[in-house]
Write an enzyme that holds these catalytic residues in place. Structure first.
Site, PDB file in Angstrom:
ATOM      1  N   ALA A 163      30.143 -84.749  58.911  1.00 46.80           N
ATOM      2  CA  ALA A 163      30.345 -85.610  60.263  1.00 46.80           C
ATOM      3  C   ALA A 163      28.877 -86.520  59.790  1.00 46.80           C
ATOM      4  CB  ALA A 163      29.867 -85.353  60.906  1.00 46.80           C
ATOM      5  N   GLY A 180      27.779 -87.952  57.034  1.00 42.97           N
ATOM      6  CA  GLY A 180      27.725 -88.905  55.819  1.00 42.97           C
ATOM      7  C   GLY A 180      27.638 -90.121  55.983  1.00 42.97           C
ATOM      8  N   HIS A 214      44.823 -91.907  44.704  1.00 40.92           N
ATOM      9  CA  HIS A 214      43.783 -92.094  45.125  1.00 40.92           C
ATOM     10  C   HIS A 214      42.720 -92.429  43.512  1.00 40.92           C
ATOM     11  CE1 HIS A 214      40.586 -93.996  47.302  1.00 40.92           C
ATOM     12  NE2 HIS A 214      39.931 -92.983  46.721  1.00 40.92           N
ATOM     13  N   ARG A 235      43.153-102.341  51.822  1.00 46.18           N
ATOM     14  CA  ARG A 235      42.709-103.431  50.148  1.00 46.18           C
ATOM     15  C   ARG A 235      43.331-104.470  49.860  1.00 46.18           C
ATOM     16  NH1 ARG A 235      38.885 -98.533  47.490  1.00 46.18           N
ATOM     17  NH2 ARG A 235      37.052 -99.564  48.697  1.00 46.18           N
ATOM     18  N   GLY A 262      38.067 -86.371  51.734  1.00 45.05           N
ATOM     19  CA  GLY A 262      36.710 -86.348  50.650  1.00 45.05           C
ATOM     20  C   GLY A 262      37.649 -86.602  49.433  1.00 45.05           C
ATOM     21  N   ARG A 286      30.523 -86.402  43.084  1.00 45.82           N
ATOM     22  CA  ARG A 286      29.688 -86.361  41.153  1.00 45.82           C
ATOM     23  C   ARG A 286      28.519 -86.537  40.468  1.00 45.82           C
ATOM     24  NH1 ARG A 286      34.805 -88.526  36.765  1.00 45.82           N
ATOM     25  NH2 ARG A 286      33.337 -87.945  35.165  1.00 45.82           N
ATOM     26  N   ASP A 305      43.721 -98.080  50.397  1.00 51.39           N
ATOM     27  CA  ASP A 305      44.384 -98.666  48.967  1.00 51.39           C
ATOM     28  C   ASP A 305      45.052 -99.572  49.288  1.00 51.39           C
ATOM     29  OD1 ASP A 305      42.646 -96.952  47.708  1.00 51.39           O
ATOM     30  OD2 ASP A 305      43.811 -95.885  47.883  1.00 51.39           O
TER      31      ASP A 305
END
Ligand code: NAI
Length: 329
Positions: free
Chosen positions: A12, A14, A189, A164, A132, A94, A161
């Site tokens: 929350a 982030g 994804h 977009r 996530g 990552r 996606d």
């Protein structure tokens, strides 16, 4: 006034959380007549808890009429207790020193724990959206670790996606995004995702007749698949407001319905279209009465099959890694 719905948002404090929570508070996700008990789950570190506290203070300062209560906790039991909607946004990003398998491992631990907590404490009809990354596989993990909850209720986000793609198609054809029907993004994804216009109509005309094949193959598909990296390159941070918006759209449509309009959701396969059972796979769905249904009866072309297969392979490779981690946990 309706009874409040308990919504949990992980991660929350982030970037995505910072857009998402305020949209939920404003009523964009569940409607202007639906109060919400909002619970923010963050990591149990001093900095995360402090950041979550700051976000909660700002939510308080909005005086949103629909926010019945706001809590912030690092405790899984407290967060997921009787939760009816969970947006699992928090994940381990990552870092430079990590390979893909390290990333899968780090996230598997998070989603194993959260899946178990959902199984033990959440409302039996909870709707789960995993944002996530790697989102499809994280949703697979959470579902596997929540055997007492309907597997159908664990979904992953491919709506960004989808959205977009709509804008790319609208800009190319000079139409509005609302003119586009029967579009979906199949698969994972990740960079194999397959935005599919085979059945798409734009302002009632077949998209394939309006769109040049070379633009579709050489520009559209790679542009949609690499849009996340292009945003990082331009903004210096990954997509946040648009990701939050897509999460809002995903839950909004699941709860409030789409009628016969297609949307993309990544959902556990029941073997549809040759997709192995259990993979969390982007597919066209319609939503009605608080439930979604995969669009049935499509005749796939060889081109569609080939692209769907690439995604099956990508997700099966991830599944093989995480099945071992789940078995050991
Ligand atoms: P961020 O790094 O700004 O925030 C993540 C937050 O999650 C941090 O506050 C962190 O403390 C928290 N967190 C980490 N582990 C946690 C745990 N176990 N429990 C609770 N909280 C935890 O990241 P951002 O930008 O908000 O992105 C979140 C995730 O969404 C990333 O994995 C990102 O790759 C993914 N994403 C997915 C998209 C999709 O279309 N599916 C689109 C954009 C981002």
């Amino acid at each position: 006034m309706k009874k409040p719905v308990k919504v949990v948002v992980t991660g929350a404090a982030g970037q995505i959380g910072y857009s998402l929570l305020f949209r939920i508070g404003a009523g964009d996700m569940l409607g202007m007549d639906q109060p919400v008990d909002l619970c923010m789950l963050e990591r149990n570190t001093e900095s995360s808890m402090k950041a979550a506290k700051g976000v909660k203070m700002e939510l308080d300062d909005c005086a949103f009429p629909l926010l019945n209560s706001i809590t912030s906790t690092p405790d899984l039991k407290k967060a997921f207790k009787d939760a009816q909607i969970a947006l699992l946004v928090g994940a381990r990003p990552r870092t430079k020193d990590m390979n893909r398998s390290d990333l899968l491992n780090a996230n598997a631990q998070i989603f194993i724990e959260q899946g178990r907590a959902i199984n033990n404490y959440a409302d039996r009809n909870i709707k789960v959206l995993v944002v996530g990354n790697p989102a499809n596989t994280n949703a697979y993990i959470a579902r596997k670790c929540a055997p007492d909850i309907n597997p159908k209720n664990f979904t992953a986000m491919m709506r960004l996606d989808h959205n977009r793609s709509l804008t790319q198609l609208a800009q190319k054809t000079g139409c509005k995004v609302t003119d586009i029907e029967k579009f979906c993004v199949w698969g994972n994804h990740g960079n194999t995702m397959y935005p599919d216009i085979t059945n798409t109509l734009i302002a009632g005309k077949k998209a394939e007749d309006l769109i040049p094949t070379d633009w579709y193959l050489d520009y559209f598909i790679p542009t949609v698949a690499s849009r996340g990296s292009a945003i990082i390159e331009a903004r210096g941070h990954s997509s946040a407001a648009s990701a939050a918006n897509a999460a809002i759209d995903h839950i909004h449509d699941w709860v409030l319905g789409t009628g016969d309009k297609w949307q993309t959701m990544a959902v556990p396969s029941n073997g549809e279209y040759g997709i192995p059972e259990g993979l969390c796979f982007g597919m066209p769905v319609t939503c009605n009465n608080g439930d979604y249904e995969v669009v049935k009866g499509l005749e796939l072309t060889d081109f569609e099959r080939e692209h769907i297969l690439q995604n099956v392979k990508a997700l099966e490779a991830e599944r093989a890694v995480v099945d071992e981690l789940i078995a050991k946990a």
